[in-house]
Design a protein around this motif. Structure first.
Motif, PDB file in Angstrom:
ATOM      1  N   PRO A 187      34.656  44.274  41.389  1.00 24.73           N
ATOM      2  CA  PRO A 187      35.531  43.502  42.273  1.00 24.73           C
ATOM      3  C   PRO A 187      35.671  42.045  41.879  1.00 24.73           C
ATOM      4  N   PRO A 224      42.814  37.744  43.646  1.00 28.64           N
ATOM      5  CA  PRO A 224      42.980  39.181  43.925  1.00 28.64           C
ATOM      6  C   PRO A 224      43.191  39.444  45.417  1.00 28.64           C
ATOM      7  N   ALA A 231      39.055  43.009  46.991  1.00 28.95           N
ATOM      8  CA  ALA A 231      38.312  42.608  45.801  1.00 28.95           C
ATOM      9  C   ALA A 231      37.579  41.288  46.006  1.00 28.95           C
TER      10      ALA A 231
END
Length: 693
Positions: A2, A175, A179
Motif C-alpha cells: 500500500p 493514492p 492505500a
C-alpha cells in the motif's frame, strides 16, 4: 504494498536534481510521503484587501494603496520608509532595512502597491516592516487570491513558491484512501475521522469556500484528522521507546534499607506524605531487573533532592554507584553540598566532577569514581571520555529538559554492561500539566510530589511599575536593616551573557550608591566559577545583604534568610522562569515577598502572565496557564528531545483527541505492530527519538 507510492524517491519529481535533493534532505524529505505530510505552518489570507483605517496592531493583512512619500535615512544603519495611503484618511508606513537602490527607485511617490505583512505600532503610527509587495499597473484592477495561501516550513535555498510547487506535483501522485490509510477500520469505528486523502488535499490547497476562521484556528475537520494521526505517531514512538528500554536488563537495587533509615533518622524534619509515596514508587522500581525510567515532578522547594538521595542510597546499599548530573555548575554544587551534608556522616564518599575540576583534583576524582565511590555529582563532565564507573547502577538527571538526548544516552552508557543498563531517575522542578505530561512523557513513569514541606512560608507577590523604583529600593533597605536579605534579578530580552552582565553591573552601581549602609554583591554568568561560588557562599553566610544577579540564580540557590526578591523587567520572562526565580525566597520561616518590576506599556500577554504570578504560587496552576498562553513548544525547554514540535497538532487545543489516541495506540502496538512502525515513520521518520534515551 500500500505505501509503495509514498516511498518513491523525490528525484522522480520534475526539477529535482542532486542540488535540490540535498536541500530537501536537510528538511528530512527524501520520499513522496515526506512532501504529502509536510504541512503548512500557517495560512496567509490574501483573499481580501483591508482598508488602512481598519488595520489592527498584531494582525497580518493585505492592503493596497498609493505611495505618498519616500524617505531614506542612515541613522545607525540604512533605512527606507515609504508612506502609503488608500483614500481612507489614514497612512501606513512601510519600513525596509535591507534594500537595493533599484528597489528604492521603484517605490516612488504615485506608485500603486499591494502589500502583505504584519501590522505593528511604530513611532509615527501603524507600520509594516519588510512587507511582501508587488507594484500594480496604475489603472488596471488586480484580482486577489481565491484561496488561502499556505506557508510551509522551509530552509535556506528553497523558497515558498518552489516548495509549494513541488508539493503540488507530489499531491498529483497521492493514492486513494485505501492505500493511504494505516489505522485499521475496526479501530476507527465510532471515531468521526475525515478521509485522510481528502484531508491532505484540503490543507495543502484550501478551496475558495473553505471556512477561513476554522482553518486559521487549526480546528477544521481536515486539520483535526491529521492532528489525530500526528499525536498517534508521537504516542507510538514514545511507547516503542519505553518498550525498547523494558527489553533491556538493569541491576536490581534492593539493599537492606539500613543507610536509608539512618538518613531519615538524621533529618531535622519528617518527610511529607507525597515524598514518602514517591520514594516508595522509586524503591519498587529499583528492586526490579527491568530498567526504571521515572520522572519526578515537584514544585520549587517540594523536596525532590531528599527523594533522589534515598534512591542513591538504595544503589549504594546494593553495592552499586549512583551519579547525579545537573545542567549548571551552580545547581550541581548546590546538590554536592546537600548530599555531602547528608551522606558523608553515613560513611559514603560523594565525589565532585565538573569542567572546572582540573589537574590533580581531576585525577583524584576519576580514580575515586573508577574505584567505586558511592555517589558522584557533576555536570556534563560526567559523560566525558576518561570517566569510568566501576558499577553505575542509577543515573539521576536533574532538570532533564535542559539536556539533549545524546547527553542522557552518554551518561546511561557509562554504566552499560552488555545488555544491562543503569536505572534512570529524572527530576524536574518545572511542573508539567497533566495533558502535556501524558503526551510528552509517554515513555516515562511519572511521579508527582504535590505537597510542600511544613515551614515553607507563602510568598506575597506584587506587580509594580518601574516609575516606583525608589519605593522598591526603600523597601529593600527596610527589610535588610531588620536582618533579612534580598535578591535583585536583572533580566534582558537579549539573553547574551555579556549584555546581561552589563545590565547587572549598572544596577549594582545604582543600588550600591542608593544603599551605602548595606553590602551589595553582584553575580552573573561571566564570573569565574570560583568567584561565583565565593559570592554565593558569602550571601548564604549573611555577609552580603543584597545580591544583584542575572537569571543564573534561577535554580539551585538555597538561602533561607532571603525574604525579598525584586525581578526587574519581569514582563520579559515566561511564567515558568518567573516561578522558578520566585522559588528562591520563602525558604525560611519569615514571610517573604516578590516584587515584579515592569516597564510599561504592557502587552496583553505580559499583563496576563504577571496577573497569574500575583494570584497564585501553585506551580501546576501556573504551568496550565503557561501552556494556555504559550503553547507546548517552549514548556519543555528548547534542546533536542526537550522540544515538542508538531506540524499540525496542538496539545492544548487537541486535548480531547488524546484518550482515543492512547486507546488506538495501545491496540496498534498489541495487534498491528507493523502498522504502528509505518505511522511513526510517516510522521517522525529520521527524527524519531533514539531508542532507550
Amino acid at each position: 504494498m500500500p505505501t509503495e507510492a509514498g516511498l518513491q524517491p523525490l528525484t522522480g519529481l520534475p526539477g529535482v536534481g542532486p542540488a535540490l535533493r540535498e536541500t530537501l534532505a536537510r528538511l528530512g524529505m527524501t520520499v513522496l510521503q515526506d512532501l504529502w505530510f509536510h504541512l503548512p505552518l500557517r495560512y496567509e489570507d490574501r483573499t481580501r484587501l483591508v482598508p488602512i483605517a481598519d488595520l489592527r496592531e498584531g494582525d497580518p493583512a493585505q492592503v493596497e494603496g498609493v505611495v505618498d512619500a519616500v524617505q531614506r535615512g542612515f541613522r545607525g544603519r540604512p533605512q527606507l520608509r515609504v508612506a502609503l495611503s488608500d483614500g481612507s484618511q489614514e497612512t501606513l508606513v512601510l519600513r525596509f532595512f535591507h534594500f537595493r537602490g533599484a528597489q528604492a527607485d521603484q517605490l516612488k511617490p504615485g506608485a500603486r502597491l499591494r502589500c502583505y505583512g504584519e501590522v505593528r505600532r511604530g513611532q509615527n503610527g501603524l507600520e509594516m516592516v519588510h512587507p511582501q509587495y508587488q507594484r500594480l499597473a496604475d489603472d488596471a484592477p488586480a484580482a486577489v487570491e481565491e484561496t488561502l495561501t499556505p506557508v510551509y516550513p522551509t530552509t535556506e535555498g528553497l523558497g515558498q513558491r518552489r516548495l509549494g510547487s513541488l508539493i503540488q506535483h507530489a499531491l498529483q501522485r497521492l493514492p486513494d484512501d485505501a492505500a493511504l490509510e494505516l489505522i485499521p477500520a475496526s479501530l476507527r469505528a465510532g471515531l468521526d475521522l475525515a478521509s485522510l486523502r481528502e484531508a491532505l488535499l484540503f490543507v495543502h490547497r484550501p478551496p475558495p469556500d473553505a471556512n477561513v476562521a476554522q482553518l486559521l484556528a487549526g480546528v477544521h475537520p481536515a486539520q483535526q484528522r491529521l492532528a489525530f494521526e500526528e499525536l498517534l505517531s508521537h504516542h507510538l514512538s514514545l511507547k516503542q521507546l519505553r518498550n525498547a528500554v523494558r527489553r533491556q536488563a538493569a541491576p536490581p537495587l534492593a539493599g537492606d534499607g539500613s543507610l536509608r533509615r539512618r538518613l531519615l533518622a538524621a533529618l531535622p524534619y519528617a518527610l511529607t506524605a507525597a515524598q514518602r509515596r514517591v520514594g516508595a514508587e522509586i524503591a519498587a522500581d529499583l528492586c526490579s531487573s527491568e530498567p526504571m525510567l521515572r520522572l519526578v515532578q515537584g514544585d520549587v522547594g517540594s523536596g525532590k533532592t531528599v527523594v533522589a538521595a534515598l534512591a542513591a542510597l538504595s544503589a549504594v546499599e546494593a553495592g552499586h554507584q549512583a551519579a547525579l548530573m545537573a545542567p549548571t555548575e551552580l545547581l550541581a554544587e548546590q546538590h554536592l553540598r546537600t548530599l555531602r551534608g547528608w551522606l558523608e556522616p553515613l560513611g559514603i564518599d560523594v565525589v565532585w566532577l565538573a569542567g572546572k575540576v582540573q589537574g590533580r583534583a581531576r585525577k583524584s576524582a576519576l580514580d575515586a569514581v573508577a574505584a567505586g565511590a558511592g555517589v558522584v555529582v557533576g555536570t556534563h563532565a560526567l559523560m566525558q571520555e576518561g570517566v569510568a564507573f566501576r558499577q553505575l547502577g542509577l543515573a539521576i538527571i536533574d532538570e532533564q529538559h535542559r539536556f539533549g538526548v545524546h547527553q542522557r544516552l552518554a551518561l546511561r552508557d557509562k554504566g552499560r554492561e552488555g545488555e544491562r543498563v543503569p536505572h534512570q531517575l529524572v527530576l524536574t522542578a518545572t511542573p508539567i500539566p497533566r495533558t502535556l505530561a501524558m503526551t510528552a512523557y509517554a515513555d516515562l513513569d511519572v511521579s508527582i510530589i504535590d505537597e510542600l514541606p511544613p515551614g515553607r512560608t507563602p510568598v506575597t507577590t506584587v506587580v509594580v511599575a518601574n516609575a516606583r523604583r525608589a519605593d522598591v529600593i526603600a523597601r529593600i533597605r527596610a527589610a535588610c536593616l531588620q536582618g533579612h536579605q534580598a535578591y535583585w534579578v536583572c533580566t534582558l530580552i537579549e539573553e547574551t551573557e555579556l549584555l546581561e552582565a552589563q545590565a547587572a553591573e549598572v544596577t549594582h552601581v545604582e543600588l550600591s550608591a542608593a544603599l551605602p549602609e548595606l553590602k551589595v554583591g553582584l553575580v552573573h554568568g561571566r564570573l569565574k566559577p570560583k568567584e561565583k561560588t565565593a559570592l554565593m557562599d558569602a550571601f548564604k553566610a549573611g555577609e552580603i545583604a543584597v545580591l544583584v544577579a542575572t537569571t543564573v540564580i534561577e535554580v539551585g540557590v538555597d538561602v533561607p534568610n532571603a525574604s525579598l526578591m525584586v525581578i526587574e523587567n519581569a514582563e520579559r520572562l515566561g511564567l515558568a522562569q518567573l516561578h522558578q526565580l520566585r522559588g528562591r525566597v520563602g525558604r525560611g520561616h519569615v514571610a517573604s515577598n516578590c516584587v515584579l518590576l515592569y516597564q510599561p506599556p504592557l502587552s496583553q500577554l505580559a499583563r496576563a502572565r504577571l496577573e497569574v504570578m500575583r494570584e497564585t504560587s501553585d506551580g501546576f496552576r501556573i504551568a496550565e496557564k503557561d501552556l494556555e498562553l504559550r503553547g507546548p513548544g517552549e514548556m519543555l525547554g528548547t534542546r533536542q528531545t526537550g522540544r515538542l514540535e508538531f506540524r499540525v497538532a496542538d496539545i492544548r487545543r487537541d486535548a480531547a483527541l488524546l484518550p482515543d489516541v492512547q486507546r488506538i495506540g495501545e491496540a496498534l502496538l498489541t495487534g498491528h505492530a507493523g502498522l504502528a512502525d509505518r505511522i511513526v515513520a510517516r510522521w517522525i521518520g529520521a527524527s524519531a527519538r533514539y531508542a532507550g534515551a
